[in-house]
Scaffold this active site. Sequence first.
Site, PDB file in Angstrom:
ATOM      1  CE  LYS A 175       4.669  10.103  -3.032  1.00 32.75           C
ATOM      2  NZ  LYS A 175       4.955   8.653  -3.072  1.00 32.75           N
ATOM      3  CG  ASP A 231       6.665  -0.943  -0.928  1.00 31.17           C
ATOM      4  OD1 ASP A 231       6.174   0.167  -0.665  1.00 31.17           O
ATOM      5  OD2 ASP A 231       6.136  -2.014  -0.577  1.00 31.17           O
ATOM      6  CB  VAL A 236       0.561  12.972  -4.140  1.00 32.29           C
ATOM      7  CG1 VAL A 236       0.916  13.281  -5.598  1.00 32.29           C
ATOM      8  CG2 VAL A 236       1.450  11.844  -3.626  1.00 32.29           C
ATOM      9  N   GLY A 282      -0.611   9.125   1.834  1.00 33.88           N
ATOM     10  CA  GLY A 282      -0.331   7.799   2.355  1.00 33.88           C
ATOM     11  C   GLY A 282       0.824   7.858   3.308  1.00 33.88           C
ATOM     12  N   GLY A 283       1.350   6.703   3.653  1.00 34.77           N
ATOM     13  CA  GLY A 283       2.424   6.654   4.628  1.00 34.77           C
ATOM     14  C   GLY A 283       3.706   7.290   4.128  1.00 34.77           C
ATOM     15  CG  MET A 284       6.123   5.857   1.346  1.00 34.46           C
ATOM     16  SD  MET A 284       7.572   5.968   2.403  1.00 34.46           S
ATOM     17  CE  MET A 284       8.731   6.740   1.294  1.00 34.46           C
ATOM     18  N   GLY A 321      -3.840  13.013  -3.116  1.00 33.56           N
ATOM     19  CA  GLY A 321      -3.949  11.861  -2.233  1.00 33.56           C
ATOM     20  C   GLY A 321      -2.858  11.883  -1.192  1.00 33.56           C
TER      21      GLY A 321
END
Length: 895
Positions: free
Chosen positions: A41, A134, A26, A21-23, A19
């Site tokens: 990651k 977060d 992975v 995302g913004g961070m 997957g």
Amino acid sequence: MPLTPGLCFDHYEILAPLGKGGMGEVYRARDTRLNREVAIKILPADFAQDADRLRRFEQEAHATSALNHPNILTVYDFGTHDGNPYLVMELLEGEELRAHISNGALPVRKAIDYAQQIANGLAAAHEKGVVHRDLKPENLFVTNDGRVKILDFGLAKLKPQQRPSAGSEIATQKQITSPGTVMGTVAYMSPEQVRGEAVDHRSDIFSFGLILYEMLRGERAFQRETMAETMTAILKDDPPELSESNAKISPQLEKIVRRCLEKKPERRFQTASDLGFALEALAMPSSGANRSEAIKALNTVATTKRGGWRDRVWMIATATLVLVLLSLSVAYIKRSAMDTHTVRLAFVPPENVAFDNQLDDSVVISPDGQMLAFTGRTADGKKQLWVRPLEALEAQVLPGTENATGPFWSPDSRSLGFAAQGKLKRVELASGRPQVLCGVGLLRGASWSREGVILFAGGSGALLQVPATGGEPKPATNLDSARGETSHNYPWFLPDGRHFLYRNAAMDGNGIFVGLLDSTATKQLLSDDSRSAYAPPGWLLFVRNGALTAQAFDAEAQVLKGEPTPLSKSSESLRGDQAAFSVSASGTLIWQGGKQHEYQLIWFDRQGKPDGSVGSRMLTSAGYAPRISPDGKQVVIHRSAPQTSTDIWVIDLARNLSTRRTSTTAPEQSPIWSPDGSHIAFFSGVAGSGIVQIPANGLGKEELLLKGGIIPSDWSADGRFILYNHRNAKTRFDIWVLPLFGDHQPFPLLNSEFDEYRAQLSPDGRWLAYVSDESGNDEVWVQPFKPAGNEISGKWRISTNGGDQPRFRRDGRELFYVAADGQMMAVAVKLSSAAFEFETPKALFKTRMFTGLSLYGIDYDVTADGRRFLIGTLMGEANATPVSVILNWTAGLKK
């Protein structure tokens, strides 16, 4: 930066994407060095382009990797690939919490269970100073077996703490109303985050409250059409009552949620631990009087606008509720098993006190099931015996129990036995005055009968017995040389006060035996290599396949019945002889699991900055005992894999390549190099045990240098002497010398009534550094080494407030040791003087080493120039997993 399957870097192989995302992105990957699958990651490229951000990422990765808790995602490693930072984490199977609540509210019981796990994880992180910032359903993962893991712990700290705007939303935002209206982490921010203020751990508690609210109601607490409206609602509005949508939500649970969602941080729960206790109280079975007490206690609290004294009233009420329910539960277990259930509680040591890492320092329950005893070490390194009544909030230290180890209870629960300073002692709880009973070596378990006999393993191999009033101990068992028996330990009296259980260690296999006082008669019950305990009304407890196990047992006939039943999850890393458990006559069980912890050899500079790792992590209770080779190119260690014995390994430092040098079923440990680096000497448990040597290159036969139960500690620079420890029932640990010339006849160097061990020779062979407890605490001393022809007399105490593990710098300019609080200390010395000259010790940095490794050598080494330290380092906390207090543990068992 997308990675393709099959790509290899460092020792990782990319298998498939998971997957993004913004961070970052992975991937599923394989750690080729440890042959396990992991998650990697890859973080955004702008981390590497911003030096300050990258530095903070590295600091946070260090902090996150130290969080060792079952409800926090484990971080194994971090580094960079093609300029992009990456994290290596455990691979989880399951779904994000978001997937579980996307279709509506969770059942109340499941929501409370998830909430308890999240609170436990937050408490462990907050204790380490790590704040998530977060917390949201996307950062909470529910595994297939129902465990909740907190993800991305601490990474949110890397984001600029500013007032959020539409342009700052990250790519993981989700649509919640109409197209073009997006809501991301803003929906889970605390009021102080919305205002752009500095935040602390109480911000996480507010976010937790939002998540718990959503699990119970099926929709967000502050769900608005726009980001601005959402932020305004967080600052000013109260969410709708939970009971409006679900009548099954109790007023007590609603009050907990409201407490989390107070606008002002000082009005919320002040710690995640307090929050966890409140949730735990709800989860405990309560009916009749219990339930009315709980309602009465919680109803004393105002539901809104609480502050000051009202906060304290609420906290006192919650604590009172826990104590009331706990006390009732203790009485509750005495009822018929038909209408009772097992209750599990968590026990952690007092603030600023840690459970000791030594193998036999376990939490033990009193026979009446009312009190816990344990050895605790404070931040300054002081170790004492503590007692905590189950009905009390605080534990109390017992004066006069410094350096206590191996606590055990009297049958009437009024006294405690323990070992300290080479003596077996007892202390009456009422008077608090310790009494010496007899001398003892290394205590490996003890049991106290109703007839006033104490049975103990005191380091001589066989079990000993002594009157509880004191006296001269006498043998209770005999070692069977025909079976190759090496030791009897961990005794436990059966109800008749004459028969007892014990662990029998032998060359042809270990097992659980039954012995009889004043008799040589023995009987083997099980072939499991485990401690054991008898629990009324007829159960044998032991460890099998890494799980605490119960089996019906006729104590009068010493016969097992029925089938064994596991009471805990199986753990491949847990050895039965290292498992810690205790049981009371009233049905309370303590399960502490093993004393093994993740350990890693890490290089540090003189300021304590990490500078790379050596070898791989391992689970151990014995450390590594690393010794750098004379040429500085290799390091020899002892290490063990789960469920195996300890072997000798050599690591090529340039290639970080480990090679096994021994492979037997007996322990082999505490290796030292010959001065020319051609041979390695170590303790071997094979064929009666002793000091052996092997060629360092692995080509050649093993040679027995000395037979006996000994631990080598140093090899003189001229190659003429090996220093080793010998254990004696009366003089305890002594320092002996083995000449490697002439008649090879060993002789004692230090054999006083005190412990003396970890002997180290100066490079010129004139001075001996060692550890002794003659002052009442372990301290580092130096005296002349007489076999070197040194005619100077006297000795000098080097450490001031506790010291251990001395090492001379190889150029002779410094002596290093580890202080009681874990500080690496450096002492400038002059070896050429007629008398030993040294300066005041100076602290270099705080280590994270095991304590009390007297059997296993020194767990660090230093380069010849004294600029780098190779240290066996604890990864995570020994107290990360709370001790389980299990009430009415026999409920559901069938004989």
